[in-house]
Design a protein around this motif. Sequence first.
Motif, PDB file in Angstrom:
ATOM      1  N   TYR A 548       0.835  -1.211   0.000  1.00 56.58           N
ATOM      2  CA  TYR A 548       0.000   0.000   0.000  1.00 56.58           C
ATOM      3  C   TYR A 548       0.865   1.255   0.000  1.00 56.58           C
ATOM      4  O   TYR A 548       0.616   2.195  -0.760  1.00 56.58           O
ATOM      5  N   CYS A 551       2.437   1.916  -3.272  1.00 51.07           N
ATOM      6  CA  CYS A 551       1.509   2.477  -4.264  1.00 51.07           C
ATOM      7  C   CYS A 551       1.058   3.880  -3.894  1.00 51.07           C
ATOM      8  O   CYS A 551       0.600   4.621  -4.757  1.00 51.07           O
ATOM      9  N   ASP A 552       1.188   4.251  -2.625  1.00 44.77           N
ATOM     10  CA  ASP A 552       0.671   5.527  -2.133  1.00 44.77           C
ATOM     11  C   ASP A 552       1.659   6.670  -2.308  1.00 44.77           C
ATOM     12  O   ASP A 552       1.366   7.798  -1.930  1.00 44.77           O
ATOM     13  N   VAL A 558       6.909   4.508  -7.471  1.00 44.40           N
ATOM     14  CA  VAL A 558       5.579   3.980  -7.179  1.00 44.40           C
ATOM     15  C   VAL A 558       5.478   2.563  -7.743  1.00 44.40           C
ATOM     16  O   VAL A 558       5.942   2.290  -8.854  1.00 44.40           O
ATOM     17  N   CYS A 560       2.325  -0.412  -7.791  1.00 44.25           N
ATOM     18  CA  CYS A 560       0.971  -0.827  -7.426  1.00 44.25           C
ATOM     19  C   CYS A 560       0.728  -2.219  -7.984  1.00 44.25           C
ATOM     20  O   CYS A 560       0.675  -2.396  -9.210  1.00 44.25           O
ATOM     21  N   ASP A 563      -5.365  -2.594  -7.360  1.00 45.11           N
ATOM     22  CA  ASP A 563      -6.050  -1.313  -7.272  1.00 45.11           C
ATOM     23  C   ASP A 563      -5.702  -0.604  -5.961  1.00 45.11           C
ATOM     24  O   ASP A 563      -5.591  -1.232  -4.901  1.00 45.11           O
ATOM     25  N   TYR A 564      -5.531   0.731  -6.058  1.00 43.75           N
ATOM     26  CA  TYR A 564      -5.124   1.513  -4.886  1.00 43.75           C
ATOM     27  C   TYR A 564      -6.144   1.414  -3.761  1.00 43.75           C
ATOM     28  O   TYR A 564      -5.780   1.260  -2.590  1.00 43.75           O
ATOM     29  N   ASP A 565      -7.413   1.474  -4.093  1.00 44.67           N
ATOM     30  CA  ASP A 565      -8.442   1.427  -3.063  1.00 44.67           C
ATOM     31  C   ASP A 565      -8.434   0.079  -2.337  1.00 44.67           C
ATOM     32  O   ASP A 565      -8.636   0.016  -1.126  1.00 44.67           O
ATOM     33  N   GLN A 568      -5.432   0.050   0.072  1.00 47.24           N
ATOM     34  CA  GLN A 568      -5.679   0.880   1.250  1.00 47.24           C
ATOM     35  C   GLN A 568      -6.627   0.184   2.226  1.00 47.24           C
ATOM     36  O   GLN A 568      -6.390   0.185   3.445  1.00 47.24           O
TER      37      GLN A 568
END
Length: 732
Positions: A548, A551-552, A558, A560, A563-565, A568
Amino acid sequence: SLYVSEYFSQSAQKLSFYSWYGNAKLFHFHVPEDAVLLRWLLQASRGKGPECTSMEITVHFRHGAPPVINPLGTRFPANATVRPSYSISITLSGAVQNTTFVNVTTPAAGDWFIAAHLPEAAGRIEVKGFSTPCPYMFQADMFVLRLTDMPVLEPGVPMPHTVVSPAKPLHVKVFVPKHASGMRFQLSSCVTSERRACTVRVLLGSITLPQSFQRSLTCTGSINCSLALDSPPWEKWLQIVVESLGTANASVLVEMLASFTVCRPGSTSSFLNFISLNQSQAGARPGAAGSSAPAAGEAPRNASGQRSSCLQSQPVVREDLDVVSVRYRLLNGPSVPVNSLSPTLLLLNLNTGVDSGGSLVVNLLLNKTSVSLANATVVACVSAASPVLSLNATRNCSTAFSQGYPLSVSTSSGEAMLIVLYPQTDDWFLSLQLLCPTGQGECSSAEAKVTVFAYLTPCFNDCGPYGQCSLLRRHGYLYAACSCKAGWGGWSCTDDTKAQTVGTQNLATLLLTLSNLMFLPAIAVAVYRYYLVEASVYTYTMFFSTFYHACDQPGVAVLCIMDYDTLQYCDFLGSVVSIWVTILCMARVKKILKYVLFISGTLFIAMSLQLDRRGVWNMMGPCLFALVIMVAAWVHHGAKRRHCYPSSWKRWVFYLLPGITLAFIAISVYAFMETNENYYYTHSIWHVLVACSVAFLLPPRDKHKKPWAWSQKLTCRYQICQNDREELYAVT
């Protein structure tokens, strides 16, 4: 005259400290035609708690588009033209509420925007629920006084009128036709009711903010006075106000005359161009060859007509691509011919009411081989409401009531770009003309080819690699703004004054990801003490927290994996569940009850995080409930054994107290010390402290559990085995 008052109001909005344009609260109003007075009622208020202090609220005004503001003093992108907005400050000190009035006489009709915000944000990361910020509210109401029967001044027809008194000025309006290159206003026969010479002041045009180009004319006596205006706004009503400067009791009789100079445009027929465009897109069809023959026959006549006209109009097609995204396409191709006799004009339609929330980009590229004169220059002007038709005489790019944006290309500098941030709702014009050095007689026959690229985009250059273009909404109005990261700033995230270097970005990524490896000791301790479920939870948390934060990152470092969501959510879920299972493990409840609490608590935490991930009670609620269970279990164990639990002082001194201390330090760092600047190392400290506290707080294994003995589990040698022989008896 009959005046009508109208009232418009919008709901109050909670103000935010400013870090990017999305923090400014926008209010959108529409002023009707024939308005003679506009009054803003601005109401600001704050809460009554002790956290509420004196605060200064900045309010910006603009006509036609949202105001372009720069409270942080950052740099705008190159080739962007910025004009400061009109702003006022409202101070909330001792009083809880402040009411301010702003009056605008003879306001321009159309869209008006107000943006309000608090001072610059401190940059501190606040955990939702730990502190209660002071609410600062702002509301804007609009009062409009409108004249319902405003007299119309017909062009070329003298009109007598009476100004009753200095307190009651005379309002008239005149319609400006299309292709009007100039306007002349004349006032004559100015006498008072007492047959004396009078003094009047004439105001032409409406007031716009931040800049107003209202023209003023003072006439004294019976001598005729006049005012000439170049490039008045096309197809609009022009308001004229006549004020008496004499005594209060005398009325004034005046006679007004307005006349226009209309320019005759010369261009190829737009209908023929549209037919040829359809033919080129649809391909050959029956009758296509015959329909293009008249256009070829009319070309010489059009070419000769262009030389005798005052402007050459090029047909432009508006192509809507997306929200606040438009592309303009020239029917005659991307290159337009430019000569020195008359300007070439392109219409860029931005009057739909939803185009002012983006950026208008105009790019000019000169074909140097098409220019026969060595030192010739193509000057251009981008203006709203009316075009600039005298580029060869006045090169200041100004019209009657506005200031345009100049551009120029030449053989030495063949490319020019202009970025208009939040262009006002109107018809925009691009005027181009060839200027030759003095003493060159071939200038009248010279021609240059200029390639024009014009488009409307939500964010210029999509905010670059260090920004994110966000589409914002206020009721039904949409506008775009850039949110910058990695220390970059500015309107389009092009200001690198405080930008992080690539080395700093890599360091931040390594700290935030590799600090999660401190969960490895906690996992090893959990496995060694047979807490396999807890060890699996710590492994889950370490994995998703690592990726996370990878990716953040705001910069270029970066990674990922999904998916970022999702990353998180999994990180937040693992963090809270790790605390939950650790405290329940310390309670030493029965195994079946412990696993039931594990599952039920995890399901409840998953639900609460889906509702609000940032809420402090999503973490504190399960922690407090688990602590209640742990304390109850410890009290039960202590009462049953009739001594303190845990009973070993070494357990308290060497394990529990260090673990509790690390946990409290971690919570303090997480809740009170993190800012945008120090986030990458303070949050890394949080990772390390939490992981170490878990390793200290895990209880020892059960006494009946034998330690892991790999030599006994995996045998690779001879063993003395016990022979349990079964006795068999035969029944005879």
